[in-house]
Design a protein around this motif. Structure first.
Motif, PDB file in Angstrom:
ATOM      1  N   ALA A 248       0.836  -1.204   0.000  1.00 36.60           N
ATOM      2  CA  ALA A 248       0.000   0.000   0.000  1.00 36.60           C
ATOM      3  C   ALA A 248       0.871   1.255   0.000  1.00 36.60           C
ATOM      4  CB  ALA A 248      -0.930  -0.004   1.211  1.00 36.60           C
ATOM      5  N   TRP A 249       1.899   1.272   0.855  1.00 33.67           N
ATOM      6  CA  TRP A 249       2.776   2.443   0.949  1.00 33.67           C
ATOM      7  C   TRP A 249       3.502   2.683  -0.371  1.00 33.67           C
ATOM      8  CZ3 TRP A 249       7.830   3.682   0.178  1.00 33.67           C
ATOM      9  CH2 TRP A 249       8.295   4.889   0.726  1.00 33.67           C
ATOM     10  N   LEU A 250       4.051   1.615  -0.931  1.00 33.16           N
ATOM     11  CA  LEU A 250       4.834   1.746  -2.155  1.00 33.16           C
ATOM     12  C   LEU A 250       3.949   2.135  -3.339  1.00 33.16           C
ATOM     13  CD1 LEU A 250       7.700   1.475  -3.308  1.00 33.16           C
ATOM     14  CD2 LEU A 250       7.196  -0.929  -3.784  1.00 33.16           C
ATOM     15  N   ALA A 251       2.777   1.523  -3.434  1.00 32.87           N
ATOM     16  CA  ALA A 251       1.864   1.831  -4.541  1.00 32.87           C
ATOM     17  C   ALA A 251       1.504   3.314  -4.542  1.00 32.87           C
ATOM     18  CB  ALA A 251       0.608   0.976  -4.431  1.00 32.87           C
ATOM     19  N   LYS A 252       1.258   3.855  -3.362  1.00 29.56           N
ATOM     20  CA  LYS A 252       0.927   5.278  -3.235  1.00 29.56           C
ATOM     21  C   LYS A 252       2.127   6.151  -3.628  1.00 29.56           C
ATOM     22  CE  LYS A 252      -1.501   5.779   0.437  1.00 29.56           C
ATOM     23  NZ  LYS A 252      -1.910   5.965   1.848  1.00 29.56           N
ATOM     24  N   ARG A 253       3.299   5.775  -3.116  1.00 26.83           N
ATOM     25  CA  ARG A 253       4.518   6.574  -3.359  1.00 26.83           C
ATOM     26  C   ARG A 253       4.904   6.571  -4.837  1.00 26.83           C
ATOM     27  NH1 ARG A 253       8.160   9.291  -4.242  1.00 26.83           N
ATOM     28  NH2 ARG A 253      10.076   9.710  -3.070  1.00 26.83           N
ATOM     29  N   LEU A 254       4.637   5.482  -5.525  1.00 29.92           N
ATOM     30  CA  LEU A 254       5.018   5.372  -6.936  1.00 29.92           C
ATOM     31  C   LEU A 254       4.235   6.310  -7.835  1.00 29.92           C
ATOM     32  CD1 LEU A 254       5.449   1.493  -7.205  1.00 29.92           C
ATOM     33  CD2 LEU A 254       7.278   3.199  -7.385  1.00 29.92           C
TER      34      LEU A 254
END
Length: 359
Positions: A248-254
């Motif tokens: 979730a964190w990475l998907a948002k940051r990308l």
């Protein structure tokens, strides 16, 4: 009308028109010889599979001395660029699109494959497994923890690989952030025990991956860049304490990068970790989402139809079925892959699988 027709709807990524939602996943096949140079046999193999929406070519060494398989390709020398040109020209002649997967093996780079050089990793923790080498099967070794001041050269190596991929005629590149190789080793807390700016918090553990993505996007339009992750996969002794939260964190940051796509391996080869990483990826990532691992055509069509995914990358089915999209469209039976030839060096089990026309 087939129930799988939705897989044949085109897909736009930036200025690219992708003919279908049936992509070819990266598949290491060890056909590049001892100098890691792509060749005419590889060109034939990929050209046979040019009907994929996008071919993601196999994991390719971004820089010298990071071999984690025997006879896999590289993209750091002029000879390798020329070899890959054979491949991209052959695929383009058939109307296909092909991305190159940029890769560093990290702690999976055995000294027997790299002139005796000790592998590097975020932390000095070995993979608990053996690896095929010219000297037979050998246990993995304890890697050396990269110093912070060495990391810029890793990022620069990926950037140069992206430049070389453009010179070789690829349509785009995929950053390999999966399956327990270097970028994934930094990302997940089971393998990253360091402190400082590249360890500890999720933000710090993701720093190297995001810096590599940023560097690659300086070379390519960001819509020509994809990223592959495997938050659940325990291959290469990988584990994370919170794979769902990581996703979730990475998907948002990308979203900051406006990438062409995010390619998510949905499961664990060994079923050590389970969970749903596709739902948080879909919820938070605003671009094209590609699912991978164990899909058949019906499940792929169902996922795309439900809006859970935009495309599905098929691995083993494409290995044995060069005309996989045509077979899916015709609801035809699939060839069975010959596992004994997955990592051998000849044309057998590589370019000799029959198409529907040749049965």
């Amino acid at each position: 009308m087939s129930s799988n027709d939705i897989l044949f709807n085109n897909l736009s990524i930036g200025d690219m028109d992708i003919a279908n939602r049936i992509w070819m996943a990266p598949l290491t096949r060890c056909r590049a010889g001892l100098e890691h140079i792509p060749n005419t046999l590889m060109a034939e193999h990929y050209a046979q599979r040019a009907s994929a929406g996008i071919i993601v070519a196999e994991a390719t060494m971004a820089m010298e001395g990071c071999s984690a398989f025997w006879q896999e390709p590289g993209i750091y020398s002029d000879a390798q660029i020329a070899g890959w040109k054979l491949v991209t020209n052959a695929v383009h002649a058939k109307g296909g699109k092909i991305f190159l997967q940029l890769w560093h093996g990290g702690r999976a780079c055995h000294p027997a494959l790299n002139g005796g050089k000790q592998p590097v990793a975020p932390s000095s923790i070995a993979i608990e497994d053996e690896v095929h080498t010219p000297d037979g099967k050998l246990p993995q070794v304890v890697p050396r923890a990269l110093r912070d001041d060495e990391i810029p050269s890793i990022i620069a190596g990926f950037k140069q690989a992206a430049i070389n991929a453009k010179a070789a005629g690829f349509d785009g590149v995929e950053v390999h952030g999966a399956n327990g190789y270097l970028l994934d080793q930094f990302l997940r807390d089971g393998s990253n025990k360091r402190d400082g700016q590249y360890g500890g918090s999720l933000e710090n553990r993701a720093r190297l991956l995001l810096e590599v993505v940023s560097a690659v996007c300086e070379v390519w339009d960001s819509k020509r860049v994809g990223l592959r992750i495997s938050p659940l996969n325990s291959y290469n002794s990988m584990l994370d304490s919170d794979p769902i939260g990581l996703t979730a964190w990475l998907a948002k940051r990308l979203n900051d990068f406006n990438l062409g796509y995010l390619h998510v391996m949905r499961a664990d080869f060994f079923q050590t970790q389970t969970g749903d990483v596709l739902t948080p990826a879909r919820e938070h990532f605003k671009g094209v989402l590609v699912g991978n691992m164990g899909y058949n055509a019906d499940e792929a069509a169902e996922a795309v139809n439900a809006g859970k995914l935009d495309a599905v990358a098929f691995g083993t089915p494409f290995l044995a079925n060069p005309d996989l999209p045509a077979r899916i469209q015709a609801a035809a039976p699939l060839n069975t892959p010959d596992e004994a030839t997955f990592y051998t060096q000849s044309a057998a089990g590589y370019t000799d699988y029959p198409t529907l026309d040749n049965h």
